[in-house]
Write a protein that holds these residues in place. Structure first.
Motif, PDB file in Angstrom:
ATOM      1  N   VAL A  22       0.841  -1.203   0.000  1.00  0.00           N
ATOM      2  CA  VAL A  22       0.000   0.000   0.000  1.00  0.00           C
ATOM      3  C   VAL A  22       0.874   1.250   0.000  1.00  0.00           C
ATOM      4  CG1 VAL A  22      -1.641   1.334   1.386  1.00  0.00           C
ATOM      5  CG2 VAL A  22      -2.007  -1.102   1.050  1.00  0.00           C
ATOM      6  N   LEU A  26       0.831   4.231  -2.748  1.00  0.00           N
ATOM      7  CA  LEU A  26       0.627   5.650  -2.406  1.00  0.00           C
ATOM      8  C   LEU A  26       1.764   6.502  -2.955  1.00  0.00           C
ATOM      9  CD1 LEU A  26      -0.738   5.255   1.236  1.00  0.00           C
ATOM     10  CD2 LEU A  26      -2.004   6.130  -0.730  1.00  0.00           C
ATOM     11  N   MET A  29       1.311   7.107  -6.478  1.00  0.00           N
ATOM     12  CA  MET A  29       0.257   8.101  -6.719  1.00  0.00           C
ATOM     13  C   MET A  29       0.693   9.485  -6.237  1.00  0.00           C
ATOM     14  SD  MET A  29      -2.795   5.650  -5.341  1.00  0.00           S
ATOM     15  CE  MET A  29      -4.191   6.767  -5.478  1.00  0.00           C
ATOM     16  N   TYR A  31       1.914  10.464  -3.305  1.00  0.00           N
ATOM     17  CA  TYR A  31       1.784  10.835  -1.895  1.00  0.00           C
ATOM     18  C   TYR A  31       3.110  10.557  -1.200  1.00  0.00           C
ATOM     19  CZ  TYR A  31      -3.200  11.040  -2.847  1.00  0.00           C
ATOM     20  OH  TYR A  31      -4.425  11.359  -3.377  1.00  0.00           O
TER      21      TYR A  31
ATOM     22  N   MET B  61      -6.479  10.083  -0.138  1.00  0.00           N
ATOM     23  CA  MET B  61      -5.898   8.729  -0.150  1.00  0.00           C
ATOM     24  C   MET B  61      -6.977   7.690   0.124  1.00  0.00           C
ATOM     25  SD  MET B  61      -2.138   8.982   1.701  1.00  0.00           S
ATOM     26  CE  MET B  61      -2.886   8.903   3.301  1.00  0.00           C
ATOM     27  N   LYS B  64      -9.354   7.445  -2.944  1.00  0.00           N
ATOM     28  CA  LYS B  64      -8.750   6.943  -4.181  1.00  0.00           C
ATOM     29  C   LYS B  64      -8.230   5.518  -4.054  1.00  0.00           C
ATOM     30  CE  LYS B  64      -7.143  11.171  -6.462  1.00  0.00           C
ATOM     31  NZ  LYS B  64      -5.924  11.906  -6.847  1.00  0.00           N
ATOM     32  N   LEU B  65      -7.731   5.154  -2.873  1.00  0.00           N
ATOM     33  CA  LEU B  65      -7.066   3.851  -2.770  1.00  0.00           C
ATOM     34  C   LEU B  65      -7.525   2.996  -1.584  1.00  0.00           C
ATOM     35  CD1 LEU B  65      -4.738   2.059  -3.984  1.00  0.00           C
ATOM     36  CD2 LEU B  65      -3.335   2.961  -2.133  1.00  0.00           C
ATOM     37  N   LEU B  66      -7.593   3.602  -0.396  1.00  0.00           N
ATOM     38  CA  LEU B  66      -7.691   2.766   0.806  1.00  0.00           C
ATOM     39  C   LEU B  66      -9.091   2.201   1.046  1.00  0.00           C
ATOM     40  CD1 LEU B  66      -5.431   4.930   3.130  1.00  0.00           C
ATOM     41  CD2 LEU B  66      -4.773   3.045   1.646  1.00  0.00           C
TER      42      LEU B  66
END
Lengths: 84, 84
Positions: A22, A26, A29, A31, B61, B64-66
């Protein structure tokens, strides 16, 4: 009825490949402020009080089934008197 | 460094087969006081503050992802000034 909120997390010394994946996603992306990610489980267990103390029951359930205490830690909190 | 504690849970209307399986196991182990089990994810994300507000970054975050916001809800809390 009581709601028990249980957190099961990997011990600090244990590698967390899911968290690492993960974190990589991130970063991909953009982050880049993310330094580390650890992933655990969160359980909400509704319990009807019995003649045994709740703490005793919850600890036993965690040790026997919900957490693998060799590699995982658990924490819980009890919310009393939940009406469904 | 900030520690963000994120809970990702299935929406109430969404079936939780993993929780149902755990409930069955607990009943089979004679924990009949258990009425319901719901299982979610718990993430600890370490973030180095950047020029963007933390709340904005964390929400983005999560969306979009988690979390899959179609079937999941998320909640988070921010712990400031964690030293590792």
């Amino acid at each position: 009825m009581m709601k028990i909120k249980i957190h099961v997390t990997l011990r600090e010394s244990v590698l967390d490949p899911q968290g690492t994946a993960v974190k990589s996603s991130l970063h991909a992306m953009n982050y880049h402020e993310v330094q580390d990610v650890r992933i655990g489980k969160y359980l909400e267990v509704m319990i009807e009080p019995s003649d045994r103390p709740v703490d005793e029951v919850v600890k036993e359930m965690c040790e026997k089934l919900l957490a693998n205490t060799v590699i995982e830690d658990y924490e819980y909190e009890v919310e009393e008197a939940v009406t469904q």
